[in-house]
Design a protein around this motif. Structure first.
Motif, PDB file in Angstrom:
ATOM      1  N   LYS A   1       0.843  -1.202   0.000  1.00  0.00           N
ATOM      2  CA  LYS A   1       0.000   0.000   0.000  1.00  0.00           C
ATOM      3  C   LYS A   1       0.870   1.240   0.000  1.00  0.00           C
ATOM      4  CE  LYS A   1      -2.191   3.558   2.096  1.00  0.00           C
ATOM      5  NZ  LYS A   1      -1.658   4.654   2.956  1.00  0.00           N
ATOM      6  N   PHE A   2       0.531   2.227  -0.834  1.00  0.00           N
ATOM      7  CA  PHE A   2       1.304   3.467  -0.924  1.00  0.00           C
ATOM      8  C   PHE A   2       0.380   4.651  -0.685  1.00  0.00           C
ATOM      9  CE2 PHE A   2       3.683   0.339  -3.284  1.00  0.00           C
ATOM     10  CZ  PHE A   2       4.998   0.583  -2.896  1.00  0.00           C
ATOM     11  N   GLY A   3       0.763   5.514   0.279  1.00  0.00           N
ATOM     12  CA  GLY A   3      -0.030   6.674   0.649  1.00  0.00           C
ATOM     13  C   GLY A   3       0.177   7.847  -0.280  1.00  0.00           C
ATOM     14  N   GLY A   4      -0.543   8.942   0.008  1.00  0.00           N
ATOM     15  CA  GLY A   4      -0.575  10.100  -0.871  1.00  0.00           C
ATOM     16  C   GLY A   4       0.766  10.744  -1.138  1.00  0.00           C
ATOM     17  N   THR A   5       1.616  10.869  -0.097  1.00  0.00           N
ATOM     18  CA  THR A   5       2.927  11.491  -0.316  1.00  0.00           C
ATOM     19  C   THR A   5       3.828  10.596  -1.161  1.00  0.00           C
ATOM     20  OG1 THR A   5       3.668  10.598   1.822  1.00  0.00           O
ATOM     21  CG2 THR A   5       2.883  12.867   1.809  1.00  0.00           C
ATOM     22  N   SER A   6       3.569   9.291  -1.120  1.00  0.00           N
ATOM     23  CA  SER A   6       4.380   8.347  -1.903  1.00  0.00           C
ATOM     24  C   SER A   6       4.061   8.402  -3.390  1.00  0.00           C
ATOM     25  CB  SER A   6       4.167   6.914  -1.397  1.00  0.00           C
ATOM     26  OG  SER A   6       4.463   6.804  -0.023  1.00  0.00           O
ATOM     27  N   VAL A   7       2.865   8.913  -3.736  1.00  0.00           N
ATOM     28  CA  VAL A   7       2.434   8.972  -5.138  1.00  0.00           C
ATOM     29  C   VAL A   7       2.097  10.417  -5.529  1.00  0.00           C
ATOM     30  CG1 VAL A   7       1.616   6.589  -5.207  1.00  0.00           C
ATOM     31  CG2 VAL A   7       0.056   8.398  -4.445  1.00  0.00           C
ATOM     32  N   ALA A   8       2.794  11.372  -4.914  1.00  0.00           N
ATOM     33  CA  ALA A   8       2.436  12.790  -5.048  1.00  0.00           C
ATOM     34  C   ALA A   8       2.606  13.333  -6.460  1.00  0.00           C
ATOM     35  CB  ALA A   8       3.254  13.628  -4.067  1.00  0.00           C
ATOM     36  N   ASP A   9       3.505  12.752  -7.259  1.00  0.00           N
ATOM     37  CA  ASP A   9       3.706  13.193  -8.639  1.00  0.00           C
ATOM     38  C   ASP A   9       4.210  12.012  -9.460  1.00  0.00           C
ATOM     39  OD1 ASP A   9       6.525  12.977  -8.109  1.00  0.00           O
ATOM     40  OD2 ASP A   9       6.516  15.034  -7.337  1.00  0.00           O
ATOM     41  N   ILE A  10       4.418  12.230 -10.739  1.00  0.00           N
ATOM     42  CA  ILE A  10       4.804  11.134 -11.627  1.00  0.00           C
ATOM     43  C   ILE A  10       6.157  10.539 -11.234  1.00  0.00           C
ATOM     44  CG2 ILE A  10       5.352  10.492 -14.006  1.00  0.00           C
ATOM     45  CD1 ILE A  10       2.388  10.903 -13.484  1.00  0.00           C
ATOM     46  N   ASN A  11       7.101  11.375 -10.821  1.00  0.00           N
ATOM     47  CA  ASN A  11       8.408  10.849 -10.411  1.00  0.00           C
ATOM     48  C   ASN A  11       8.274   9.909  -9.224  1.00  0.00           C
ATOM     49  OD1 ASN A  11      10.013  12.016 -12.386  1.00  0.00           O
ATOM     50  ND2 ASN A  11      10.314  13.915 -11.219  1.00  0.00           N
ATOM     51  N   ARG A  12       7.429  10.278  -8.263  1.00  0.00           N
ATOM     52  CA  ARG A  12       7.244   9.401  -7.106  1.00  0.00           C
ATOM     53  C   ARG A  12       6.479   8.140  -7.481  1.00  0.00           C
ATOM     54  NH1 ARG A  12       6.335  13.360  -1.828  1.00  0.00           N
ATOM     55  NH2 ARG A  12       8.389  14.353  -1.943  1.00  0.00           N
ATOM     56  N   ILE A  13       5.568   8.248  -8.427  1.00  0.00           N
ATOM     57  CA  ILE A  13       4.870   7.053  -8.909  1.00  0.00           C
ATOM     58  C   ILE A  13       5.862   6.111  -9.582  1.00  0.00           C
ATOM     59  CG2 ILE A  13       3.196   6.243 -10.631  1.00  0.00           C
ATOM     60  CD1 ILE A  13       1.446   8.652  -9.861  1.00  0.00           C
ATOM     61  N   ARG A  14       6.836   6.674 -10.309  1.00  0.00           N
ATOM     62  CA  ARG A  14       7.875   5.827 -10.914  1.00  0.00           C
ATOM     63  C   ARG A  14       8.682   5.115  -9.827  1.00  0.00           C
ATOM     64  NH1 ARG A  14       8.996  10.459 -14.536  1.00  0.00           N
ATOM     65  NH2 ARG A  14       7.958  10.033 -16.544  1.00  0.00           N
ATOM     66  N   ASN A  15       8.954   5.818  -8.735  1.00  0.00           N
ATOM     67  CA  ASN A  15       9.690   5.214  -7.616  1.00  0.00           C
ATOM     68  C   ASN A  15       8.879   4.074  -6.996  1.00  0.00           C
ATOM     69  OD1 ASN A  15      12.056   5.387  -5.727  1.00  0.00           O
ATOM     70  ND2 ASN A  15      10.419   5.724  -4.238  1.00  0.00           N
ATOM     71  N   VAL A  16       7.576   4.300  -6.846  1.00  0.00           N
ATOM     72  CA  VAL A  16       6.687   3.255  -6.330  1.00  0.00           C
ATOM     73  C   VAL A  16       6.720   2.042  -7.260  1.00  0.00           C
ATOM     74  CG1 VAL A  16       4.241   2.657  -6.053  1.00  0.00           C
ATOM     75  CG2 VAL A  16       5.148   4.742  -4.997  1.00  0.00           C
ATOM     76  N   ALA A  17       6.689   2.301  -8.567  1.00  0.00           N
ATOM     77  CA  ALA A  17       6.725   1.206  -9.541  1.00  0.00           C
ATOM     78  C   ALA A  17       7.997   0.373  -9.392  1.00  0.00           C
ATOM     79  CB  ALA A  17       6.612   1.770 -10.955  1.00  0.00           C
ATOM     80  N   ARG A  18       9.108   1.012  -9.054  1.00  0.00           N
ATOM     81  CA  ARG A  18      10.362   0.270  -8.835  1.00  0.00           C
ATOM     82  C   ARG A  18      10.249  -0.634  -7.613  1.00  0.00           C
ATOM     83  NH1 ARG A  18      14.851   4.235  -7.939  1.00  0.00           N
ATOM     84  NH2 ARG A  18      16.137   2.339  -7.881  1.00  0.00           N
ATOM     85  N   HIS A  19       9.570  -0.137  -6.543  1.00  0.00           N
ATOM     86  CA  HIS A  19       9.342  -0.998  -5.374  1.00  0.00           C
ATOM     87  C   HIS A  19       8.520  -2.225  -5.759  1.00  0.00           C
ATOM     88  CE1 HIS A  19      10.967   1.261  -1.942  1.00  0.00           C
ATOM     89  NE2 HIS A  19      10.498   2.378  -2.478  1.00  0.00           N
ATOM     90  N   VAL A  20       7.482  -1.992  -6.545  1.00  0.00           N
ATOM     91  CA  VAL A  20       6.610  -3.089  -6.966  1.00  0.00           C
ATOM     92  C   VAL A  20       7.374  -4.075  -7.848  1.00  0.00           C
ATOM     93  CG1 VAL A  20       4.523  -3.693  -8.254  1.00  0.00           C
ATOM     94  CG2 VAL A  20       4.547  -1.636  -6.794  1.00  0.00           C
ATOM     95  N   LYS A  21       8.126  -3.556  -8.798  1.00  0.00           N
ATOM     96  CA  LYS A  21       8.879  -4.418  -9.721  1.00  0.00           C
ATOM     97  C   LYS A  21       9.890  -5.269  -8.970  1.00  0.00           C
ATOM     98  CE  LYS A  21      11.214  -4.325 -14.224  1.00  0.00           C
ATOM     99  NZ  LYS A  21      12.284  -5.283 -13.907  1.00  0.00           N
TER     100      LYS A  21
END
Length: 417
Positions: free
Chosen positions: A7-27
């Motif tokens: 689960k990723f909260g709002g600050t973790s997905v605040a913009d596209i760059n952070r969403i890319r970072n989240v995607a790396r965690h998932v990958k």
């Protein structure tokens, strides 16, 4: 291979760059061979914006339409993360709450999850698909989108983990775990490696804002091992892929904690208010006459202290409510004054509740006395006290909050262990 809900909260997905970072965690977890579901919040600030639009459109808006609007924030994040994962070669698709479906009750704006059928998700796991799920939302009995209240994505994640029988639920946030107290107040606060469900439930309900209370309740009922982790750590940093002991705090059953400390943490909540009813008629049914109407007005009453008079005819009743509810509480009590029978109503805002929490308190005497003496030595006056098996809560003037937290953190040795 394991099954993990992330689960990723709002600050973790605040913009596209952070969403890319989240995607790396998932990958990272997908590459390790795990079956993965991801639950996401709205991008930071978006829910507030959507709520403000509803209020601007009409202060007395339809709760069902409110849910239709505010649920859209999570749907945007889920779609963006699925697109990003697909661009990284991960087989992913987004899911909205009603598509799974996550079934809730009919309390729009503050719904509770009733049922999740995890079989469809499990089938997609078998096909190697990553499920990216919009948190905070479900499907009400009226076939409308229902939202779960603030912090509801935590609850979505734990409920989904229980439904798909996940081996673990990782809650990624802007902190790297659960601390003995707020590090902003006490720099010597330590990150806990493990904390029991019961202790975390008390911490969450008493002011620690790491997890939503309902999510901890669900984790405890369904025995969902839950990790609190930081999304801002480099996804490829050493240890991040360690399945058994990743960096963060494990919330688990008490049996998993070998060395139980007497006190685990200190929590606090500011913006408390104290209401006192003087010379209340001391007769059966008075308490119900006071607290029943407050409950009907959705006012949360916390600490309650009653003094019994010598003649048995009159008593004083003191209790706390959130500062934001003082005006409403006073209005409700004044309306019921004749029925209850009290001479005067007094209220003091600017209170704070400081709580000492620990499962070890069950088997150790004198824990409360240590707190009382330490606060007295610092000249901090105690307004009210409540206790349970694993908690002592003390009401004080808000001006002394930081001093009280640091004092109690030190007196129980939490800065040294």
């Amino acid at each position: 291979m394991a099954r993990i809900v992330m689960k990723f909260g709002g600050t973790s997905v605040a913009d596209i760059n952070r969403i890319r970072n989240v995607a790396r965690h998932v990958k990272r977890e997908v590459d390790a061979g795990h079956e993965v579901a991801v639950v996401v919040s709205a991008m930071s600030g978006k829910t507030n914006e959507l709520v403000a639009w509803c209020r601007e459109a009409s202060p007395m808006h339809d709760a069902r339409e409110y849910d239709a609007v505010v649920a859209s924030g999570e749907q945007v994040t889920a779609g963006l993360l699925a697109i990003t994962l697909q661009g990284m070669g991960v087989h992913a698709r987004s899911w909205q709450g009603w598509q799974i479906p996550i079934k809730t009750d009919n309390a729009h704006g503050a719904a509770r999850i009733q049922e999740i059928d995890g079989s469809f998700l499990a089938k997609r796991f078998g096909e190697g698909q990553v499920a990216v799920i919009a948190g905070f939302q479900g499907l009400a009995p009226d076939n409308r989108i229902a939202t779960l209240g603030r912090g509801g994505s935590d609850t979505s994640a734990v409920a989904i983990a229980a439904a798909v029988k996940a081996d673990r639920c990782d809650i990624y946030t802007d902190v790297d775990g659960v601390y003995t107290t707020d590090p902003r107040i006490e720099p010597k606060a330590r990150r806990l490696a493990k904390i029991s469900f019961e202790e975390m439930l008390e911490m969450a309900s008493l002011g620690a804002k790491v997890l939503q209370v309902r999510s901890v309740e669900l984790a405890m009922v369904h025995k969902v091992r839950t990790f609190v982790r930081s999304s801002f750590e480099d996804p490829d940093a050493p240890g991040m892929g360690d399945f058994d002991n990743p960096p963060g705090t494990l919330i688990c059953d008490e049996d998993e904690i070998l060395e139980q400390q007497v006190v685990t943490g200190i929590a606090y909540a500011k913006d408390e208010a104290q209401i006192s009813l003087r010379r209340v008629s001391d007769r059966p049914g008075v308490a119900a006459g006071i607290f029943g109407p407050l409950a009907e007005a959705n006012i949360n009453v916390d600490m309650i202290v009653q003094n019994i008079s010598e003649d048995g005819l009159r008593t004083d009743m003191t209790f706390t409510v959130p500062s934001a509810d003082v005006a409403k509480a006073v209005a409700v009590l004044e309306k019921n004054k004749d029925q209850v029978g009290f001479d005067a109503l007094q209220h003091d805002e600017g209170m704070a509740k400081v709580s000492v929490i620990g499962i070890g308190m069950r088997s150790h005497a004198g824990v409360a006395a240590i707190a009382f003496k330490a606060l007295a030595d610092r000249g901090i006056n105690i307004r009210a006290i409540t206790t349970s098996e694993i908690k002592i809560s003390i009401l004080i003037d808000a001006a002394y909050t930081e001093l009280a937290v640091r004092t109690l953190h030190s007196v129980y040795g939490l800065d040294k262990q």
